[in-house]
Scaffold this active site. Structure first.
Site, PDB file in Angstrom:
ATOM      1  N   GLU A  72       0.808  -1.230   0.000  1.00 34.12           N
ATOM      2  CA  GLU A  72       0.000   0.000   0.000  1.00 34.12           C
ATOM      3  C   GLU A  72       0.839   1.277   0.000  1.00 34.12           C
ATOM      4  O   GLU A  72       0.702   2.130   0.886  1.00 34.12           O
ATOM      5  CB  GLU A  72      -0.993  -0.031   1.168  1.00 34.12           C
ATOM      6  CG  GLU A  72      -1.873  -1.272   1.117  1.00 34.12           C
ATOM      7  CD  GLU A  72      -2.911  -1.354   2.212  1.00 34.12           C
ATOM      8  OE1 GLU A  72      -2.897  -0.537   3.147  1.00 34.12           O
ATOM      9  OE2 GLU A  72      -3.760  -2.265   2.131  1.00 34.12           O
ATOM     10  N   GLU A  76      -6.118 -10.112  -2.866  1.00 36.25           N
ATOM     11  CA  GLU A  76      -6.924 -10.047  -1.629  1.00 36.25           C
ATOM     12  C   GLU A  76      -8.408  -9.868  -1.952  1.00 36.25           C
ATOM     13  O   GLU A  76      -9.113  -9.097  -1.342  1.00 36.25           O
ATOM     14  CB  GLU A  76      -6.445  -8.902  -0.728  1.00 36.25           C
ATOM     15  CG  GLU A  76      -4.977  -8.946  -0.388  1.00 36.25           C
ATOM     16  CD  GLU A  76      -4.541  -7.858   0.570  1.00 36.25           C
ATOM     17  OE1 GLU A  76      -5.408  -7.224   1.188  1.00 36.25           O
ATOM     18  OE2 GLU A  76      -3.321  -7.628   0.712  1.00 36.25           O
TER      19      GLU A  76
END
Ligand code: XIL
Length: 352
Positions: free
Chosen positions: A158, A265
């Site tokens: 991220e 994910e």
């Protein structure tokens, strides 16, 4: 009885009958529960927590359908790095042993994350050891420990700000610079395991074009600077109101680098986004999005199909359901039964 009242009586009788029908839940179509790993010509992964390894229902269902495991949180600094700077690997080792014993791959998640800033790093006495040295030491310990079992690692997780305006600030970037912290982490990971595929990984790339653009610019810059990044992660945490085609466009754009892609994910919330209040509509869109995700991933060149990973096995295992018990974001219900979302993934695979 006048004509009008007769029609009204008929209509009310009809509407009663229809109401009675509509009160019966539509007979759910049976879902094709064929094992996912037997249908997918690439690794299919699922997130795991060490406690789930003690649940035979979990282990049996996971081993039936999946070929790769990602630790949901117990291979992150938030669990591994202790206040005194020592590392604890007990739960990561349990997950790794389960994968090894069943011939499954392990995927390492994640070495460096803006959301994890352990005290031991924050308070590092740099007169005794450099910050870069401490980070390289941590990465070396983690990657080296699972060398030969971990197929790859989310080295930096991220990196892009939520608004897509550019790379995040974090303890790591403040201490070592934006490109600098990537260099330290990726070079240490490469040295510790020359075979592992090394990823950066991010989310909301499908719904935020600015974030996708920033992510791609950063990847271009890192590759140009010689950072040994050789995999791209697309988390694919979605709300059910994501427009059709967004997943496909995003994966195609990321695949343009020619590197392995990890759809890393996947989950699709039915209580987030704009369909709140239309549960049936949200569930229909959710099914379509699962099908599109598999279609888009399976359409990638074979050499770029790293893994298709879902962020939890059963709805009750999901981080989203822990947040809102009404959510049902995954492919199996809490009893482990395949849902229409699973059926859409199987249909996409059988249709190829
Ligand atoms: C989440 C886990 O699911 C939670 O159990 C944990 O408490 C916080 O992290 N993107 C990521 C994952 O890369 O590491 C996050 O996992 C979900 C968002």
């Amino acid at each position: 009885m006048t004509e009008l009242s007769r029609r009204a009586a008929l209509a009310s009788g009809m509407s009663f009958a229809l109401a009675a029908c509509s009160r019966q839940p539509a007979a759910a179509e049976p879902v094709d529960g064929a094992p996912l790993k037997s249908l997918a010509p690439f690794p299919v992964g699922v997130a795991v927590q060490a406690a789930q390894l003690g649940d035979p229902a979990w282990t049996s269902l996971a081993a039936t359908h999946f070929t790769q495991l990602t630790a949901e949180w117990e291979m992150k600094m938030e669990y591994v790095v202790q206040a005194d700077g020592s590392f604890r690997f007990d739960r990561a080792d349990a997950i790794a042993a389960f994968a090894r014993d069943r011939g499954m791959r392990l995927f390492g998640h994640t070495l460096v994350w803006y959301a994890n800033e352990p005290e031991a790093f924050v308070r590092l006495d740099e007169s005794r050891q450099s910050f870069a040295g401490a980070l390289a030491n941590y990465v070396t310990a983690m990657v080296g420990r699972y060398r030969g079992l971990a197929s790859g690692w989310d080295v930096i997780n991220e990196p892009i700000r939520d608004d897509g305006s550019g790379p995040r600030d974090s303890l790591w970037s403040r201490k070592l610079g934006q490109v600098g912290h990537f260099k330290v982490a990726f070079e240490a990971a490469r040295a510790a395991d020359p075979q592992a595929v090394l990823f950066t990984n991010d989310y909301h790339l499908e719904s935020k074009p600015a974030k996708l653009a920033s992510y791609m610019r950063l990847i271009e810059q890192l590759l140009a600077e010689g950072v040994p990044l050789n995999g791209i992660g697309c988390q694919t945490h979605l709300d059910a109101d994501l427009p059709a085609g967004a997943i496909t466009r995003t994966l195609k754009a990321l695949a343009g680098f020619g590197l392995p892609i990890h759809l890393s994910e996947l989950d699709v919330s039915v209580v987030g986004g704009g369909l709140l209040g239309d549960r049936a509509g949200a569930e229909r869109r959710q099914v379509a999005l699962y099908g599109e995700a598999m279609d888009a991933f399976a359409a990638l060149p074979q050499r770029q199909q790293f893994a298709f990973t879902v962020w939890g096995l059963r709805d009750g295992d999901s981080w989203l359901t822990r947040e809102n018990a009404r959510d049902a974001p995954l492919m199996f219900d809490s009893a482990g039964r395949p849902k229409p979302t699973y059926g859409a993934v199987v249909k996409a695979l059988r249709g190829r």
